[in-house]
Design an enzyme around this catalytic site. Structure first.
Site, PDB file in Angstrom:
ATOM      1  N   GLY A  11       0.779  -1.241   0.000  1.00  0.00           N
ATOM      2  CA  GLY A  11       0.000   0.000   0.000  1.00  0.00           C
ATOM      3  C   GLY A  11       0.809   1.289   0.000  1.00  0.00           C
ATOM      4  O   GLY A  11       0.314   2.326   0.443  1.00  0.00           O
ATOM      5  N   THR A  12       2.043   1.247  -0.550  1.00  0.00           N
ATOM      6  CA  THR A  12       2.801   2.515  -0.608  1.00  0.00           C
ATOM      7  C   THR A  12       2.139   3.499  -1.569  1.00  0.00           C
ATOM      8  O   THR A  12       2.165   4.711  -1.331  1.00  0.00           O
ATOM      9  CB  THR A  12       4.273   2.288  -1.009  1.00  0.00           C
ATOM     10  OG1 THR A  12       4.305   1.608  -2.263  1.00  0.00           O
ATOM     11  CG2 THR A  12       5.025   1.479   0.031  1.00  0.00           C
ATOM     12  N   ASN A  13       1.537   2.981  -2.629  1.00  0.00           N
ATOM     13  CA  ASN A  13       0.830   3.899  -3.539  1.00  0.00           C
ATOM     14  C   ASN A  13      -0.419   4.472  -2.869  1.00  0.00           C
ATOM     15  O   ASN A  13      -0.724   5.652  -3.022  1.00  0.00           O
ATOM     16  CB  ASN A  13       0.454   3.168  -4.832  1.00  0.00           C
ATOM     17  CG  ASN A  13       1.621   3.097  -5.790  1.00  0.00           C
ATOM     18  OD1 ASN A  13       2.050   4.108  -6.324  1.00  0.00           O
ATOM     19  ND2 ASN A  13       2.153   1.894  -5.986  1.00  0.00           N
ATOM     20  N   LEU A  93     -10.300  -7.659 -12.663  1.00  0.00           N
ATOM     21  CA  LEU A  93     -11.696  -7.240 -12.460  1.00  0.00           C
ATOM     22  C   LEU A  93     -12.582  -7.937 -13.486  1.00  0.00           C
ATOM     23  O   LEU A  93     -12.150  -8.221 -14.599  1.00  0.00           O
ATOM     24  CB  LEU A  93     -11.817  -5.728 -12.601  1.00  0.00           C
ATOM     25  CG  LEU A  93     -11.187  -4.902 -11.480  1.00  0.00           C
ATOM     26  CD1 LEU A  93     -11.207  -3.414 -11.842  1.00  0.00           C
ATOM     27  CD2 LEU A  93     -11.892  -5.132 -10.148  1.00  0.00           C
ATOM     28  N   ASN A 107      -5.040   2.309 -13.379  1.00  0.00           N
ATOM     29  CA  ASN A 107      -4.110   1.341 -12.780  1.00  0.00           C
ATOM     30  C   ASN A 107      -2.701   1.911 -12.852  1.00  0.00           C
ATOM     31  O   ASN A 107      -2.356   2.587 -13.819  1.00  0.00           O
ATOM     32  CB  ASN A 107      -4.179   0.030 -13.587  1.00  0.00           C
ATOM     33  CG  ASN A 107      -3.219  -1.027 -13.080  1.00  0.00           C
ATOM     34  OD1 ASN A 107      -3.146  -1.290 -11.874  1.00  0.00           O
ATOM     35  ND2 ASN A 107      -2.466  -1.636 -13.980  1.00  0.00           N
ATOM     36  N   HIS A 109       1.149   0.755 -13.238  1.00  0.00           N
ATOM     37  CA  HIS A 109       1.949  -0.417 -13.618  1.00  0.00           C
ATOM     38  C   HIS A 109       3.432  -0.048 -13.553  1.00  0.00           C
ATOM     39  O   HIS A 109       3.824   1.014 -14.045  1.00  0.00           O
ATOM     40  CB  HIS A 109       1.577  -0.892 -15.026  1.00  0.00           C
ATOM     41  CG  HIS A 109       2.335  -2.109 -15.420  1.00  0.00           C
ATOM     42  ND1 HIS A 109       2.030  -3.369 -14.933  1.00  0.00           N
ATOM     43  CD2 HIS A 109       3.449  -2.267 -16.187  1.00  0.00           C
ATOM     44  CE1 HIS A 109       2.901  -4.242 -15.395  1.00  0.00           C
ATOM     45  NE2 HIS A 109       3.777  -3.597 -16.159  1.00  0.00           N
TER      46      HIS A 109
HETATM   47  C1  GAR Z   1       3.564  -1.454  -7.217  1.00  0.00           C
HETATM   48  O1  GAR Z   1       4.899  -1.510  -7.659  1.00  0.00           O
HETATM   49  C2  GAR Z   1       2.624  -1.473  -8.402  1.00  0.00           C
HETATM   50  O2  GAR Z   1       3.106  -0.769  -9.507  1.00  0.00           O
HETATM   51  C3  GAR Z   1       2.580  -2.950  -8.694  1.00  0.00           C
HETATM   52  O3  GAR Z   1       2.487  -3.548  -7.426  1.00  0.00           O
HETATM   53  C4  GAR Z   1       3.193  -2.732  -6.477  1.00  0.00           C
HETATM   54  C5  GAR Z   1       2.271  -2.454  -5.300  1.00  0.00           C
HETATM   55  O4  GAR Z   1       2.926  -1.751  -4.301  1.00  0.00           O
HETATM   56  N1  GAR Z   1       1.459  -3.262  -9.537  1.00  0.00           N
HETATM   57  C6  GAR Z   1       1.514  -4.179 -10.490  1.00  0.00           C
HETATM   58  O5  GAR Z   1       2.513  -4.859 -10.690  1.00  0.00           O
HETATM   59  C7  GAR Z   1       0.248  -4.322 -11.323  1.00  0.00           C
HETATM   60  N2  GAR Z   1       0.506  -5.017 -12.547  1.00  0.00           N
HETATM   61  P1  GAR Z   1       2.113  -1.049  -3.121  1.00  0.00           P
HETATM   62  O6  GAR Z   1       1.123  -2.052  -2.591  1.00  0.00           O
HETATM   63  O7  GAR Z   1       3.187  -0.728  -2.102  1.00  0.00           O
HETATM   64  O8  GAR Z   1       1.463   0.185  -3.689  1.00  0.00           O
END
Ligand code: GAR
Length: 207
Positions: A11-13, A93, A107, A109
């Site tokens: 969940g850093t994003n 989804l 999203n 990526h």
């Molecule tokens: C992030 O690097 C995001 O870009 C990636 O998962 C990670 C989640 O980090 N998403 C994908 O690879 C989707 N194809 P987070 O939970 O710390 O935000």
């Protein structure tokens, strides 16, 4: 604008979005709910710590995609979501959600689409693939979600140079910090400010 954030991991994003909302940078954004695909995801704690309602909707607890799709659609419509943000959300989804929220799901990526994306390319894998291919730049992409993996209109991208000493982990960390956590909140803000239009599978930003 009511925003629902879908998560699966650390969940850093999500945190980057929460921080910008708390700092008052996104006055029109209302974080109404976090939906996690896994109860153990640390992203759930981040929602809790910030008093954002959250729930777990896990694909594997449903008998089939149709039932999962219905449950997710109900959760999103019950929250009056205007925008759905996939922030490290790793489940696919269903077609009802994608069509009900056409051009209203984004999203993040961790690569420069169309490189190192598509089914199975998530988490550390795009970074491993980028290093194995020897590309000199990588980065992150925010795109709209359609019925195909990573193929919807591209909204924002940010690149960084790859260092020859990079490992998949160091590259992942740098891209998360300097690319993802910058462009995902910015994308939400652009949409909240009504500055994004989509035509012929391309997203355009009004200056
Ligand atoms: C992030 O690097 C995001 O870009 C990636 O998962 C990670 C989640 O980090 N998403 C994908 O690879 C989707 N194809 P987070 O939970 O710390 O935000």
């Amino acid at each position: 604008m009511n925003v629902v954030v879908l998560v699966s991991g650390g969940g850093t994003n999500l945190q980057a979005i929460i921080d910008q909302v708390n700092e008052g940078v996104m006055p029109h954004v209302n974080l109404v709910k976090v939906i996690s695909s896994a109860s153990e995801a640390y992203a759930c704690r981040r929602a809790e710590n910030n008093h954002i309602p959250f729930c777990v909707i896990s694909r594997k607890t449903f008998a089939n995609m149709q039932a999962y799709d219905e449950a997710m659609l109900t959760a999103l419509t019950d929250s009056s979501a205007d925008l759905v943000v996939l922030a490290g959300f790793l489940s696919l989804l269903g077609p009802k959600v994608v069509s009900a929220f056409s051009n209203r799901i984004i999203n993040i990526h961790p690569s420069l689409i169309p490189s190192f994306c598509g089914k199975g390319m998530y988490g550390i894998r795009p970074h491993e693939a980028a290093l194995a291919r020897g590309v000199k730049v990588s980065g992150a992409t925010v795109h709209f979600v359609n019925e195909y993996y990573d193929e919807g209109p591209i909204l924002l991208q940010k690149s960084i140079e790859i260092d020859e000493n990079d490992t998949p982990q160091s590259l992942q960390k740098r891209i998360m910090l300097t690319c993802e956590q910058e462009i995902l909140p910015r994308a939400i803000q652009l949409i909240a400010d009504n500055k994004v239009t989509i035509e012929n599978n391309r997203a355009f930003i009004t200056k």
